[in-house]
Scaffold this active site. Sequence first.
Site, PDB file in Angstrom:
ATOM      1  N   ARG A   1      -1.686 -34.351  17.119  1.00 59.58           N
ATOM      2  CA  ARG A   1      -1.826 -35.895  17.493  1.00 59.58           C
ATOM      3  C   ARG A   1      -1.427 -36.705  16.554  1.00 59.58           C
ATOM      4  O   ARG A   1      -1.963 -36.353  15.233  1.00 59.58           O
ATOM      5  CB  ARG A   1      -3.143 -36.034  17.848  1.00 59.58           C
TER       6      ARG A   1
ATOM      7  N   CYS B   1     -14.586 -37.617  24.599  1.00 61.45           N
ATOM      8  CA  CYS B   1     -14.618 -37.125  23.324  1.00 61.45           C
ATOM      9  C   CYS B   1     -15.511 -37.842  22.390  1.00 61.45           C
ATOM     10  O   CYS B   1     -15.752 -38.973  22.606  1.00 61.45           O
ATOM     11  CB  CYS B   1     -13.075 -37.164  22.502  1.00 61.45           C
TER      12      CYS B   1
ATOM     13  N   CYS C   1     -21.723 -46.756   6.876  1.00 62.12           N
ATOM     14  CA  CYS C   1     -21.944 -45.369   6.686  1.00 62.12           C
ATOM     15  C   CYS C   1     -22.474 -44.874   5.357  1.00 62.12           C
ATOM     16  O   CYS C   1     -21.906 -45.281   4.345  1.00 62.12           O
ATOM     17  CB  CYS C   1     -20.616 -44.257   7.145  1.00 62.12           C
TER      18      CYS C   1
ATOM     19  N   CYS D   1     -12.207 -44.514   3.939  1.00 62.94           N
ATOM     20  CA  CYS D   1     -12.886 -45.044   5.041  1.00 62.94           C
ATOM     21  C   CYS D   1     -13.271 -46.669   5.045  1.00 62.94           C
ATOM     22  O   CYS D   1     -14.310 -46.904   4.236  1.00 62.94           O
ATOM     23  CB  CYS D   1     -14.073 -44.173   5.441  1.00 62.94           C
TER      24      CYS D   1
ATOM     25  N   CYS E   1     -11.499 -30.842  18.087  1.00 62.25           N
ATOM     26  CA  CYS E   1     -10.374 -31.647  17.612  1.00 62.25           C
ATOM     27  C   CYS E   1     -10.629 -31.930  16.053  1.00 62.25           C
ATOM     28  O   CYS E   1     -11.579 -32.430  15.767  1.00 62.25           O
ATOM     29  CB  CYS E   1     -10.643 -33.055  18.442  1.00 62.25           C
TER      30      CYS E   1
ATOM     31  N   CYS F   1     -16.341 -41.415   1.745  1.00 62.86           N
ATOM     32  CA  CYS F   1     -15.282 -41.114   2.158  1.00 62.86           C
ATOM     33  C   CYS F   1     -14.133 -42.111   1.590  1.00 62.86           C
ATOM     34  O   CYS F   1     -14.195 -43.106   2.105  1.00 62.86           O
ATOM     35  CB  CYS F   1     -14.995 -40.758   3.656  1.00 62.86           C
TER      36      CYS F   1
ATOM     37  N   CYS G   1     -12.608 -41.523  23.554  1.00 62.42           N
ATOM     38  CA  CYS G   1     -13.182 -41.099  22.316  1.00 62.42           C
ATOM     39  C   CYS G   1     -14.148 -42.129  21.742  1.00 62.42           C
ATOM     40  O   CYS G   1     -13.588 -43.176  21.289  1.00 62.42           O
ATOM     41  CB  CYS G   1     -12.055 -40.488  21.461  1.00 62.42           C
TER      42      CYS G   1
HETATM   43  N1  SAM Z   1     -18.223 -40.453  10.956  1.00 64.19           N
HETATM   44  C1  SAM Z   1     -17.554 -39.707  11.587  1.00 64.19           C
HETATM   45  C2  SAM Z   1     -16.923 -38.302  10.467  1.00 64.19           C
HETATM   46  O1  SAM Z   1     -16.494 -38.683   9.497  1.00 64.19           O
HETATM   47  O2  SAM Z   1     -16.498 -37.150  11.263  1.00 64.19           O
HETATM   48  C3  SAM Z   1     -16.708 -40.004  12.528  1.00 64.19           C
HETATM   49  C4  SAM Z   1     -15.566 -41.049  12.357  1.00 64.19           C
HETATM   50  S1  SAM Z   1     -14.456 -40.911  11.196  1.00 64.19           S
HETATM   51  C5  SAM Z   1     -14.054 -42.625  11.065  1.00 64.19           C
HETATM   52  C6  SAM Z   1     -13.172 -40.181  11.791  1.00 64.19           C
HETATM   53  C7  SAM Z   1     -12.109 -39.609  10.964  1.00 64.19           C
HETATM   54  O3  SAM Z   1     -11.193 -40.926  10.809  1.00 64.19           O
HETATM   55  C8  SAM Z   1     -12.239 -39.303   9.704  1.00 64.19           C
HETATM   56  O4  SAM Z   1     -12.596 -38.143   9.536  1.00 64.19           O
HETATM   57  C9  SAM Z   1     -10.614 -39.694   8.983  1.00 64.19           C
HETATM   58  O5  SAM Z   1     -10.027 -38.308   9.072  1.00 64.19           O
HETATM   59  C10 SAM Z   1     -10.243 -40.525   9.643  1.00 64.19           C
HETATM   60  N2  SAM Z   1     -10.043 -41.732   9.051  1.00 64.19           N
HETATM   61  C11 SAM Z   1     -10.980 -42.749   8.790  1.00 64.19           C
HETATM   62  N3  SAM Z   1     -10.729 -43.885   7.969  1.00 64.19           N
HETATM   63  C12 SAM Z   1      -9.138 -43.554   7.840  1.00 64.19           C
HETATM   64  C13 SAM Z   1      -7.995 -44.096   7.265  1.00 64.19           C
HETATM   65  N4  SAM Z   1      -8.520 -45.163   6.571  1.00 64.19           N
HETATM   66  N5  SAM Z   1      -6.684 -43.758   7.479  1.00 64.19           N
HETATM   67  C14 SAM Z   1      -6.708 -42.699   8.290  1.00 64.19           C
HETATM   68  N6  SAM Z   1      -7.649 -41.837   8.798  1.00 64.19           N
HETATM   69  C15 SAM Z   1      -8.897 -42.190   8.732  1.00 64.19           C
HETATM   70  C1  DTB Z   2      -8.972 -39.268  13.804  1.00 64.73           C
HETATM   71  O1  DTB Z   2      -8.353 -38.089  13.262  1.00 64.73           O
HETATM   72  N1  DTB Z   2      -8.310 -40.287  13.620  1.00 64.73           N
HETATM   73  C2  DTB Z   2      -8.939 -41.207  14.429  1.00 64.73           C
HETATM   74  C3  DTB Z   2      -9.950 -40.508  15.280  1.00 64.73           C
HETATM   75  N2  DTB Z   2      -9.986 -39.213  14.595  1.00 64.73           N
HETATM   76  C4  DTB Z   2     -11.422 -40.678  15.454  1.00 64.73           C
HETATM   77  C5  DTB Z   2      -9.645 -42.361  13.698  1.00 64.73           C
HETATM   78  C6  DTB Z   2      -8.594 -42.908  12.737  1.00 64.73           C
HETATM   79  C7  DTB Z   2      -9.260 -44.003  11.951  1.00 64.73           C
HETATM   80  C8  DTB Z   2      -8.625 -44.941  11.160  1.00 64.73           C
HETATM   81  C9  DTB Z   2      -9.306 -45.950  10.461  1.00 64.73           C
HETATM   82  C10 DTB Z   2      -9.982 -46.860  11.347  1.00 64.73           C
HETATM   83  O2  DTB Z   2      -9.615 -47.389  12.435  1.00 64.73           O
HETATM   84  O3  DTB Z   2     -11.101 -47.195  10.945  1.00 64.73           O
HETATM   85 FE1  SF4 Z   3     -18.672 -42.214   7.485  1.00 63.96          FE
HETATM   86 FE2  SF4 Z   3     -16.197 -43.174   7.552  1.00 63.96          FE
HETATM   87 FE3  SF4 Z   3     -16.837 -40.760   6.372  1.00 63.96          FE
HETATM   88 FE4  SF4 Z   3     -17.133 -40.735   8.886  1.00 63.96          FE
HETATM   89  S1  SF4 Z   3     -15.181 -40.957   7.879  1.00 63.96           S
HETATM   90  S2  SF4 Z   3     -18.611 -40.112   7.492  1.00 63.96           S
HETATM   91  S3  SF4 Z   3     -17.555 -43.221   9.215  1.00 63.96           S
HETATM   92  S4  SF4 Z   3     -17.571 -43.010   5.765  1.00 63.96           S
END
Ligand code: SAM
Ligand code: DTB
Ligand code: SF4
Length: 341
Positions: free
Chosen positions: A260, A128, A52, A59, A188, A56, A96
């Site tokens: 959630r 979702c 990506c 992530c 959500c 973030c 989802c």
């Molecule tokens: N790329 C899209 C976005 O950012 O909206 C969708 C996928 S993203 C992985 C969805 C959510 O997962 C993020 O907004 C974040 O709140 C959560 N998330 C990602 N990595 C995480 C982590 N290491 N621990 C907890 N939540 C995480």
């Molecule tokens: C959200 O708030 N938590 C979920 C869902 N929306 C998509 C994702 C959590 C991702 C945690 C890190 C991972 O598994 O990559």
């Molecule tokens: Fe990309 Fe992860 Fe950020 Fe979603 S949370 S925009 S997958 S870097």
Amino acid sequence: MIRHDWTLEEIRAVYDQPFPELLFQAQLAHRENFSPTVVQRSTLLSVKTGGCPENCSYCPQSAHYDTGVDRHKVLPKDYVMKQAQEAKDNGSTRFCMGAAWREIRDGAEFDAVIDLVEGVHSLGMEVCCTLGMLNESQAVRLKEAGCHAYNHNLDTSPEYYGEIISTRTYQDRLDTLKNVRKAGITVCCGGIVGMGEQIDDRLGLLQELSKQDPHPESVPINMLVRVEGTPLNETEEVDPIEFVRIIATARIVMPTSYVRLSAGRTEMSDEMQALCFVAGANSIFAGEKLLTTPNPGEDKDHALMRRLGMEFKSETVEITAPAGCGHTAASTPADAQVANS
Ligand code: SAM
Ligand code: DTB
Ligand code: SF4
């Protein structure tokens, strides 16, 4: 009463109450709107993983960090359908699908995801998606394909946001939420606790969420999963009591939303999760995996429900409704059977 004008001071006063008072107030709000013993479940699948362009800091899927996540393009439909059917057989009513995209781009990949949405919707599951930023017409296409809810998190307070992500703005997120809402898709939207933010940032997030009118139907509260290679890997652990306080405050500030208990459950004791349910959390992600990181899995969750004398919500989804027109949900006695078996 549903309010959209909570001040930070008011939310702080809720949060700062003696713990028993806070939990009592959260229970009152919870019981007015939901059964206190029923937990809803969704299953996640990452349909496009890694690489990506966003940065973030939390992530594992960001291309900016070396986390060892296996990248893949949009998954084939037959594989996704199999996963969705399995989730349904295990009792999940929601499926989802997540994509590591900054934003949706019109073209073959989005077409493929639309096809997945139609496919999973036809199984009678609530679909979702979480695919990054989107525009109005993309939201309408998702809705028409049968997408019921869109996950798009604000993550933290507007003030702290820039410390975590610099490749997009808070306003970008708000714009997408507006497009989702306008298309008639349910929202959500939540955030992450444990990124080094202050309590006021957590409360500021809740305030921003509560400003949304209507409130997001579902509010995921994630506890940071610290992933090696990400800048937040060394962040200090979250105090469990502070985490429960945030759940309770979310429940009070947004009494009709599903709160959630999202990422981070593998690091939580049964007792901490139990307190979160008492504080008003009434939804979890089911299965062994979130998007790329581990989750407790079905057996552990069933055991926890049994220990607590609680049950999973089971709904039947009306699939004869026109595509994307939502669903009618009916509780069946199967809930109790699953929980008590
Ligand atoms: N790329 C899209 C976005 O950012 O909206 C969708 C996928 S993203 C992985 C969805 C959510 O997962 C993020 O907004 C974040 O709140 C959560 N998330 C990602 N990595 C995480 C982590 N290491 N621990 C907890 N939540 C995480
Ligand atoms: C959200 O708030 N938590 C979920 C869902 N929306 C998509 C994702 C959590 C991702 C945690 C890190 C991972 O598994 O990559
Ligand atoms: Fe990309 Fe992860 Fe950020 Fe979603 S949370 S925009 S997958 S870097």
